[in-house]
Design a protein around this motif. Sequence first.
Motif, PDB file in Angstrom:
ATOM      1  N   SER B 333       0.825  -1.211   0.000  1.00 54.12           N
ATOM      2  CA  SER B 333       0.000   0.000   0.000  1.00 54.12           C
ATOM      3  C   SER B 333       0.862   1.265   0.000  1.00 54.12           C
ATOM      4  O   SER B 333       2.018   1.255   0.427  1.00 54.12           O
ATOM      5  CB  SER B 333      -0.944   0.015   1.196  1.00 54.12           C
ATOM      6  OG  SER B 333      -0.275   0.505   2.336  1.00 54.12           O
ATOM      7  N   ALA B 334       0.251   2.344  -0.485  1.00 53.30           N
ATOM      8  CA  ALA B 334       0.974   3.616  -0.652  1.00 53.30           C
ATOM      9  C   ALA B 334       1.441   4.205   0.667  1.00 53.30           C
ATOM     10  O   ALA B 334       2.318   5.066   0.683  1.00 53.30           O
ATOM     11  CB  ALA B 334       0.089   4.621  -1.382  1.00 53.30           C
ATOM     12  N   HIS B 335       0.875   3.769   1.783  1.00 58.50           N
ATOM     13  CA  HIS B 335       1.308   4.309   3.073  1.00 58.50           C
ATOM     14  C   HIS B 335       2.760   3.936   3.389  1.00 58.50           C
ATOM     15  O   HIS B 335       3.354   4.460   4.314  1.00 58.50           O
ATOM     16  CB  HIS B 335       0.391   3.806   4.192  1.00 58.50           C
ATOM     17  CG  HIS B 335      -1.017   4.306   4.063  1.00 58.50           C
ATOM     18  ND1 HIS B 335      -2.102   3.485   3.968  1.00 58.50           N
ATOM     19  CD2 HIS B 335      -1.514   5.557   3.964  1.00 58.50           C
ATOM     20  CE1 HIS B 335      -3.207   4.203   3.832  1.00 58.50           C
ATOM     21  NE2 HIS B 335      -2.872   5.464   3.820  1.00 58.50           N
ATOM     22  N   HIS B 336       3.319   3.010   2.621  1.00 62.28           N
ATOM     23  CA  HIS B 336       4.699   2.576   2.869  1.00 62.28           C
ATOM     24  C   HIS B 336       5.718   3.295   1.980  1.00 62.28           C
ATOM     25  O   HIS B 336       6.920   3.088   2.115  1.00 62.28           O
ATOM     26  CB  HIS B 336       4.822   1.059   2.619  1.00 62.28           C
ATOM     27  CG  HIS B 336       4.015   0.232   3.572  1.00 62.28           C
ATOM     28  ND1 HIS B 336       4.489  -0.189   4.779  1.00 62.28           N
ATOM     29  CD2 HIS B 336       2.736  -0.217   3.501  1.00 62.28           C
ATOM     30  CE1 HIS B 336       3.547  -0.886   5.418  1.00 62.28           C
ATOM     31  NE2 HIS B 336       2.477  -0.905   4.659  1.00 62.28           N
ATOM     32  N   GLN B 337       5.233   4.112   1.052  1.00 61.11           N
ATOM     33  CA  GLN B 337       6.132   4.660   0.026  1.00 61.11           C
ATOM     34  C   GLN B 337       7.087   5.719   0.560  1.00 61.11           C
ATOM     35  O   GLN B 337       6.682   6.681   1.202  1.00 61.11           O
ATOM     36  CB  GLN B 337       5.303   5.247  -1.121  1.00 61.11           C
ATOM     37  CG  GLN B 337       6.162   5.660  -2.301  1.00 61.11           C
ATOM     38  CD  GLN B 337       5.316   6.199  -3.437  1.00 61.11           C
ATOM     39  OE1 GLN B 337       4.179   5.771  -3.641  1.00 61.11           O
ATOM     40  NE2 GLN B 337       5.859   7.149  -4.171  1.00 61.11           N
ATOM     41  N   VAL B 338       8.368   5.539   0.250  1.00 60.75           N
ATOM     42  CA  VAL B 338       9.413   6.483   0.640  1.00 60.75           C
ATOM     43  C   VAL B 338       9.910   7.181  -0.623  1.00 60.75           C
ATOM     44  O   VAL B 338      10.146   6.534  -1.635  1.00 60.75           O
ATOM     45  CB  VAL B 338      10.591   5.748   1.318  1.00 60.75           C
ATOM     46  CG1 VAL B 338      11.764   6.685   1.555  1.00 60.75           C
ATOM     47  CG2 VAL B 338      10.143   5.104   2.625  1.00 60.75           C
ATOM     48  N   GLY B 339      10.061   8.501  -0.566  1.00 55.89           N
ATOM     49  CA  GLY B 339      10.627   9.210  -1.714  1.00 55.89           C
ATOM     50  C   GLY B 339       9.909  10.517  -1.995  1.00 55.89           C
ATOM     51  O   GLY B 339       9.096  10.973  -1.213  1.00 55.89           O
ATOM     52  N   GLN B 340      10.246  11.071  -3.138  1.00 53.01           N
ATOM     53  CA  GLN B 340       9.757  12.394  -3.532  1.00 53.01           C
ATOM     54  C   GLN B 340       8.233  12.509  -3.445  1.00 53.01           C
ATOM     55  O   GLN B 340       7.704  13.487  -2.953  1.00 53.01           O
ATOM     56  CB  GLN B 340      10.212  12.669  -4.969  1.00 53.01           C
ATOM     57  CG  GLN B 340       9.796  14.011  -5.522  1.00 53.01           C
ATOM     58  CD  GLN B 340      10.752  15.105  -5.103  1.00 53.01           C
ATOM     59  OE1 GLN B 340      11.657  14.901  -4.304  1.00 53.01           O
ATOM     60  NE2 GLN B 340      10.548  16.289  -5.633  1.00 53.01           N
ATOM     61  N   THR B 341       7.506  11.513  -3.959  1.00 56.97           N
ATOM     62  CA  THR B 341       6.048  11.593  -3.882  1.00 56.97           C
ATOM     63  C   THR B 341       5.517  10.777  -2.707  1.00 56.97           C
ATOM     64  O   THR B 341       4.325  10.669  -2.518  1.00 56.97           O
ATOM     65  CB  THR B 341       5.389  11.111  -5.191  1.00 56.97           C
ATOM     66  OG1 THR B 341       5.982   9.891  -5.572  1.00 56.97           O
ATOM     67  CG2 THR B 341       5.566  12.134  -6.288  1.00 56.97           C
ATOM     68  N   GLY B 342       6.395  10.193  -1.932  1.00 62.72           N
ATOM     69  CA  GLY B 342       5.967   9.479  -0.732  1.00 62.72           C
ATOM     70  C   GLY B 342       6.443  10.228   0.498  1.00 62.72           C
ATOM     71  O   GLY B 342       6.328  11.445   0.569  1.00 62.72           O
ATOM     72  N   LYS B 343       6.993   9.509   1.439  1.00 70.12           N
ATOM     73  CA  LYS B 343       7.422  10.130   2.684  1.00 70.12           C
ATOM     74  C   LYS B 343       8.921  10.367   2.700  1.00 70.12           C
ATOM     75  O   LYS B 343       9.677   9.631   2.092  1.00 70.12           O
ATOM     76  CB  LYS B 343       7.108   9.179   3.839  1.00 70.12           C
ATOM     77  CG  LYS B 343       5.725   9.385   4.381  1.00 70.12           C
ATOM     78  CD  LYS B 343       5.545   8.535   5.610  1.00 70.12           C
ATOM     79  CE  LYS B 343       4.755   7.343   5.308  1.00 70.12           C
ATOM     80  NZ  LYS B 343       3.440   7.208   5.230  1.00 70.12           N
ATOM     81  N   THR B 344       9.327  11.391   3.449  1.00 71.09           N
ATOM     82  CA  THR B 344      10.741  11.574   3.731  1.00 71.09           C
ATOM     83  C   THR B 344      11.006  10.939   5.086  1.00 71.09           C
ATOM     84  O   THR B 344      10.287  11.204   6.035  1.00 71.09           O
ATOM     85  CB  THR B 344      11.085  13.066   3.810  1.00 71.09           C
ATOM     86  OG1 THR B 344      10.633  13.673   2.625  1.00 71.09           O
ATOM     87  CG2 THR B 344      12.570  13.274   3.956  1.00 71.09           C
ATOM     88  N   VAL B 345      12.013  10.104   5.159  1.00 73.35           N
ATOM     89  CA  VAL B 345      12.321   9.466   6.432  1.00 73.35           C
ATOM     90  C   VAL B 345      13.799   9.675   6.756  1.00 73.35           C
ATOM     91  O   VAL B 345      14.606   9.935   5.867  1.00 73.35           O
ATOM     92  CB  VAL B 345      12.012   7.947   6.383  1.00 73.35           C
ATOM     93  CG1 VAL B 345      10.537   7.698   6.141  1.00 73.35           C
ATOM     94  CG2 VAL B 345      12.853   7.246   5.317  1.00 73.35           C
ATOM     95  N   ALA B 346      14.126   9.595   8.024  1.00 77.91           N
ATOM     96  CA  ALA B 346      15.529   9.708   8.429  1.00 77.91           C
ATOM     97  C   ALA B 346      15.756   8.864   9.678  1.00 77.91           C
ATOM     98  O   ALA B 346      16.046   9.384  10.743  1.00 77.91           O
ATOM     99  CB  ALA B 346      15.886  11.173   8.679  1.00 77.91           C
ATOM    100  N   PRO B 347      15.611   7.550   9.554  1.00 78.28           N
ATOM    101  CA  PRO B 347      15.789   6.690  10.728  1.00 78.28           C
ATOM    102  C   PRO B 347      17.274   6.512  11.045  1.00 78.28           C
ATOM    103  O   PRO B 347      18.136   6.963  10.290  1.00 78.28           O
ATOM    104  CB  PRO B 347      15.179   5.365  10.272  1.00 78.28           C
ATOM    105  CG  PRO B 347      15.423   5.350   8.796  1.00 78.28           C
ATOM    106  CD  PRO B 347      15.327   6.781   8.338  1.00 78.28           C
TER     107      PRO B 347
END
Lengths: 260, 410
Positions: B333-347
């Motif tokens: 599902s799209a809730h997992h998407q990381v990137g420009q049109t998804g989420k920015t993460v910094a774990p």
Amino acid sequence: MDIIVCIKQVPDTTEVRINPETNTLVREGVPSIINPFDENAVEAALQLKEQCGGTVTVITMGPPQASEALRSTIGMGADETILISDRAFAGSDTWATSYTLSQAIRKIGKFDLILCGKQAIDGDTAQVGPGIAEWLGIPQVTFVTKIEVTGATLRLERLLEEVNEVVEAPMPAVITVVKQINEPRLPSLKGMMRAKKAEIKNFTAQDIAADPKNIGLNGSPTSVVKIFSPPPKGGGQILKGEPEEIVDNLLSKIKERKII
Amino acid sequence: MSIKILLDKCTGCTLCVKACPFAAISMIDRPTAAPGRSKKIALINLDACTLCGACVPSCKFDSIELKKELGSAGTDLSAYRGVWVFAEQREGKVQSVAYELLTEGRRLAADLKTELSAVLCGDPDIEEEVDHLFSYGADKVYLIVHAELKHYHTAPYTRAIAEVITKFKPEIMLLGATTLGRDLAARLAVRVGAGLTADCTGLAIENRLLQQTRPAFGGNIMATIQTPKHRPQMATVRPKVFKKIKLQDPKPRTDANTIRFKPVINEEDLAVKLLQVVKDESVKINLAEAEIIVSGGRGLGEAKNFHLVEELAQALGGAVGASRATVDAGWISAHHQVGQTGKTVAPKLYIACGISGKIQHLVGMQGSDTIVAINKDPDAPIFKVASYGIVGDLFEYLPLLTKKVKELRG
């Protein structure tokens, strides 16, 4: 139901590259495409028309060559297209762009729904849809992944970070859609024939009674002062050896860094 | 506004042709041959040119002149003072991005020798969150309380915040570049006549102007943007770009530094109604808050192989991320998407499995502390950002890694 879809012609950004020697954008052979999220908006509009009847009008603000993008939406099934084009619009930021589009929409006059893609892949701002809604003084619902119409009411599902949200909204409204909403159809052969002959209407700044102080570079609060390449990435260490060795080595490094 | 090539300076070097994102510059023969000058010169096709200015810095000979007529905004800029941060709350809890922005806002306010304020909207229960805003550096809190502000809705939030902006005139307003922040900022900026820059990854002050740096063209280039003549200067900033830092000695909350505001909200502002929140059962740990993320890409081959990623994530107690390609393919599902049109993460730890590392993905995760990449292609761009790379078959490495992590953690 009369629907207006706002689209943007964009460079295929996945193809935009940086020449490492000159540090400039390599644009040769980079095709112009319809912003992918806007294709989803066109598709959503066509599906609503199939369901409820009405018309689909696709508009874009851009240079004359943006009419190609409009033509391909006729191929998909749009009834009418309008190119909003004038030298006076050059240099518009999202504030001026949303004003210009809202003026064009006022000029069209009759609409129940305005659809946009959630954002354009060149600028990635997601600001124009809500901007249009504000200029027109109507509600906005952004990041929509499902549209249901019952009478004069919309039931919309929004794709948020962790959850989806279901909201009810009246018409007219501005809706911005995400990719998950549908799979855009390809232009049909019949559609392409129609697109070839179709007339693309043109609106100038004068046609839409645009206030000169709200359009183009002078109507744009923001301005780009510098463009540069992102700093090059250094890269780290490639772990070598047998798989067992590599994994043990990796885990000990992760442990050293006190992550686990 | 106008742009032109200064013929006496142009050397026909073609750098501007390459720099133009709109293919609006071409080379033509110099109209009148001049001794000692190049035969060719650049020509700007004004129909294709958007006056974006990308060519100006590319020219090594200062031969491109972009003139912007002086604006007529007519705003008395000196009447606007102070840095504001919108304290985004969900379900009554101020979100981490607000604290990150307060920390960054503290620095900007110090440069400007001005105050840092937080703007918090909610129902009366939101009061409990006010102290946290002071702990992360606010000098002042604008507390906007109304029953209709419990959950975010565009219209009532815009109405309430626009009123406070108009009354107290901040020079800068920062919001998180979340779905909520972007929905609000775009509407607010038009309402109050502010300049707005989306998705910033860097902020600085120069000549009292906010320099807003952000990726454009999918992260292939960076642009610095400013708002010279409109106030406030508004920007949305990606979550996790800045680190949040608690102050050692925060200002105590007083009646003087907590400004209460009761907005007038009209019936028409309540036209959009929230019916239901649909949880995504596949989201076990929130990506935004996870300290460890294991992400899967196209290299997994097909949807059913995602369990390899999920198992490693579970063994590590981390969240599951995904590349755009896998979300588009419907594997996850799209809730997992990381990137420009998804989420920015910094774990603390990001493990990219079978992700080639297109720039659109990299901009969403390159701020992670430690990046591990597993990919069978040694030339995959993901290795450029990886702290540790494994060139190999993920079907071999993922199960092995999961097994060893389990052993390690007992």
